[in-house]
Enzyme design. Structure first.
Site, PDB file in Angstrom:
ATOM      1  N   ARG A  46       0.198  -1.288  -0.298  1.00  8.85           N
ATOM      2  CA  ARG A  46       0.284  -0.071   0.144  1.00  8.85           C
ATOM      3  C   ARG A  46       0.566   1.561  -0.127  1.00  8.85           C
ATOM      4  NH1 ARG A  46      -4.611  -2.530   4.221  1.00  8.85           N
ATOM      5  NH2 ARG A  46      -6.279  -2.632   2.680  1.00  8.85           N
ATOM      6  N   LYS A 211     -17.054 -15.487   4.909  1.00 11.49           N
ATOM      7  CA  LYS A 211     -17.796 -15.756   4.942  1.00 11.49           C
ATOM      8  C   LYS A 211     -19.063 -14.627   4.079  1.00 11.49           C
ATOM      9  CE  LYS A 211     -19.089 -14.128   9.726  1.00 11.49           C
ATOM     10  NZ  LYS A 211     -18.876 -12.665   9.999  1.00 11.49           N
ATOM     11  N   GLY A 364      -8.108  -7.455  -0.371  1.00 15.63           N
ATOM     12  CA  GLY A 364      -7.163  -8.030   0.754  1.00 15.63           C
ATOM     13  C   GLY A 364      -6.383  -9.569   0.904  1.00 15.63           C
ATOM     14  N   GLY A 388     -13.027  -3.500   0.525  1.00 14.09           N
ATOM     15  CA  GLY A 388     -14.326  -3.544   1.351  1.00 14.09           C
ATOM     16  C   GLY A 388     -15.321  -1.892   0.375  1.00 14.09           C
TER      17      GLY A 388
HETATM   18  P1  ADP Z   1     -11.457 -11.481   0.630  1.00 16.13           P
HETATM   19  O1  ADP Z   1      -9.974  -9.932   1.813  1.00 16.13           O
HETATM   20  O2  ADP Z   1      -9.763 -11.444  -1.030  1.00 16.13           O
HETATM   21  O3  ADP Z   1     -12.116 -10.474   0.337  1.00 16.13           O
HETATM   22  P2  ADP Z   1     -11.562 -12.170   2.550  1.00 16.13           P
HETATM   23  O4  ADP Z   1     -11.267 -12.588   3.391  1.00 16.13           O
HETATM   24  O5  ADP Z   1     -13.436 -12.664   2.239  1.00 16.13           O
HETATM   25  O6  ADP Z   1     -11.885 -13.034   1.254  1.00 16.13           O
HETATM   26  O7  ADP Z   1     -11.911 -14.356   2.870  1.00 16.13           O
HETATM   27  C1  ADP Z   1     -10.418 -15.131   2.837  1.00 16.13           C
HETATM   28  C2  ADP Z   1     -10.159 -16.098   3.567  1.00 16.13           C
HETATM   29  O8  ADP Z   1     -11.139 -17.093   3.132  1.00 16.13           O
HETATM   30  C3  ADP Z   1      -8.871 -16.375   3.514  1.00 16.13           C
HETATM   31  O9  ADP Z   1      -8.509 -16.645   4.406  1.00 16.13           O
HETATM   32  C4  ADP Z   1      -9.127 -18.143   3.283  1.00 16.13           C
HETATM   33  O10 ADP Z   1      -8.619 -19.008   4.055  1.00 16.13           O
HETATM   34  C5  ADP Z   1     -10.603 -18.352   3.690  1.00 16.13           C
HETATM   35  N1  ADP Z   1     -11.567 -19.669   2.795  1.00 16.13           N
HETATM   36  C6  ADP Z   1     -11.394 -19.795   1.868  1.00 16.13           C
HETATM   37  N2  ADP Z   1     -12.263 -20.420   1.876  1.00 16.13           N
HETATM   38  C7  ADP Z   1     -12.424 -21.344   2.972  1.00 16.13           C
HETATM   39  C8  ADP Z   1     -13.090 -22.662   3.661  1.00 16.13           C
HETATM   40  N3  ADP Z   1     -13.804 -23.481   2.752  1.00 16.13           N
HETATM   41  N4  ADP Z   1     -13.257 -22.736   4.917  1.00 16.13           N
HETATM   42  C9  ADP Z   1     -12.520 -21.443   5.444  1.00 16.13           C
HETATM   43  N5  ADP Z   1     -12.181 -20.421   5.452  1.00 16.13           N
HETATM   44  C10 ADP Z   1     -11.663 -20.369   3.918  1.00 16.13           C
HETATM   45 MG    MG Z   2     -10.217 -10.631   3.734  1.00 17.47          MG
END
Ligand code: ADP
Ligand code: MG
Length: 408
Positions: A46, A211, A364, A388
């Protein structure tokens, strides 16, 4: 709306030389312990992304005052969240010292700014040390914004990671100074516009991550816009449960099952292809060395956890992505932090690099995933710095930090 420093110069008498320009950057980087009890920057992505705007202003002769936050301190000074290590790294990247004020709008800030010469750069201490920064009370936020504005003659908004926040250094200060959008924010907004206003088709969206509740609104909005929506990651198990499958001990948001069922129905009604995995990689525990097994989605054992999409699904997702002319991807397909469960994420990333069109990675963890898996940033059309903010934009929400720049 003023974009770039030329437009800003026009608002302050024709030239930025000698003008104090406050820049809101996103310098919210992870820190780690270094030698001799020193704290250092663990990932400077960043900071690097913020350098071009700061450098352009300094090169134009402005006296640059950078405002930023780090972490979530509770509205009071807290040494654990000091930006001092960031000032040092920013100075290294600029090739010039960055003068650090150890308060936000106090004596140190005023002294530091008044000592700046043309083309020099200062960084204020973490703006979230002041309770006015994130206050819900307009007057309290406004008072802090007045203090910030007193340090400058003009304002540049360049912290894309915070433009969805109605905060003093993002929103209120723009109402009180001649302002412009920085190059980083302009580039992000340009890409997001291309995703929302008339994207080249086929337009494929890939969603994953942990989530489903974080991303419901964006699914809702994109169901009407994308040609296909591919779902993987931890959130997929709530969809699989909505289809009536047992998901063992996988991530499941029981209170969202009905919503996911509704999305499945809407997708069928509107002709949007909502693609779910047909196989998943499960393991007996959430651990790097857990033994992976591939199972069909209708045969997830009760005592196992789904940690990645399976090979058949990875191939199907890649095949759905390849012909697309526009792809937006947010959220890893599995627990990519563990090598045994990174294949789905790798397959999707690879497919994004192969399309003939615009590929965008947002989020992220998704950005961290593609770097960890060895992909070059340049293999993608765009990697967003603000998860976000980009999601809220795609949800169709207004971004206060952008709208305020358009107000004049
Ligand atoms: P981003 O930051 O790209 O928006 P998120 O924060 O929503 O993504 O999610 C990232 C996390 O989701 C990662 O740390 C990954 O380990 C977790 N993840 C992906 N698939 C699974 C799964 N099947 N069970 C638990 N955690 C998961
Ligand atoms: Mg994330």
């Amino acid at each position: 709306m003023a974009v770039g420093i030329d437009a800003l110069a026009g608002k302050v008498g024709g030239s930025l030389r000698g003008k104090r320009v406050l820049v809101r950057s996103d310098l919210n980087v992870p820190l780690e312990d270094g030698e001799e009890g020193q704290v250092r920057v663990a990932d400077d992505g960043r900071i690097r992304a913020s350098v071009p705007t700061i450098k352009a202003l300094a090169d134009a002769g402005a006296r640059v005052v950078v405002a930023a936050h780090l972490g979530r301190p509770k509205g009071a000074p807290d040494p654990a969240y000091s930006l001092r290590p960031v000032a040092e790294r920013l100075g290294e990247l600029l090739g010039n010292p960055v003068y650090f004020a150890d308060d936000t709008v106090g004596q140190s800030a005023h002294d530091t700014v008044s000592e700046l010469r043309d083309g020099q750069v200062a960084l204020l201490e973490n703006v979230r040390f002041n309770p006015g920064e994130t206050s819900k009370d307009d007057a309290e936020r406004g008072a802090f914004a007045v203090d910030l504005a007193s340090l400058a003659d003009a304002f540049v908004s360049d912290g894309f990671g915070v433009v969805h926040r109605k905060q003093a250094s993002v929103y209120d200060v723009a109402q009180r100074l001649p302002h412009a959008m920085g190059g980083l924010v302009a580039a992000e907004i340009d890409v997001l516009r291309r995703l929302t206003e008339d994207p080249e088709r086929p337009y494929v969206v890939v969603l994953g991550g942990s989530k489903v509740s974080d991303k419901l609104a964006v699914i809702d909005n994109l169901l009407g816009k994308a040609d296909a929506l591919l779902v993987g990651g931890g959130m997929v198990f709530t969809f699989l449960a909505a289809q009536g499958h047992g998901v063992g001990r996988s991530l499941l948001e029981q209170d969202q099952v009905d919503t996911c069922r509704e999305y499945l129905r809407r997708a069928a009604d509107t002709g949007v292809e909502l693609v779910l995995p047909t196989d998943v990689v499960v393991a007996p525990e959430f651990a790097a060395d857990a033994t992976p097994t591939v199972v069909a989605v209708d045969a997830i054992p009760d005592d196992q956890i789904g940690l990645d999409i399976g090979p058949e699904s990875s191939a199907a997702f890649a095949a759905a992505i390849r012909p697309a002319r526009t792809v937006f991807w947010n959220g890893p397909m599995g627990v990519f932090e563990f090598d045994a469960f990174a294949s789905g994420t790798r397959a999707v990333a690879q497919a994004l690099t192969e399309i003939d069109g615009l590929s965008v990675v947002g989020g992220g963890d998704s950005a961290a995933a593609v770097r960890r898996l060895g992909f070059a940033d340049s293999a993608f059309g765009h990697i967003s710095t603000g998860g976000g903010a980009s999601l809220e934009y795609l949800e169709g929400k207004a971004l206060p930090g952008i709208d305020v720049l358009e107000e004049s």
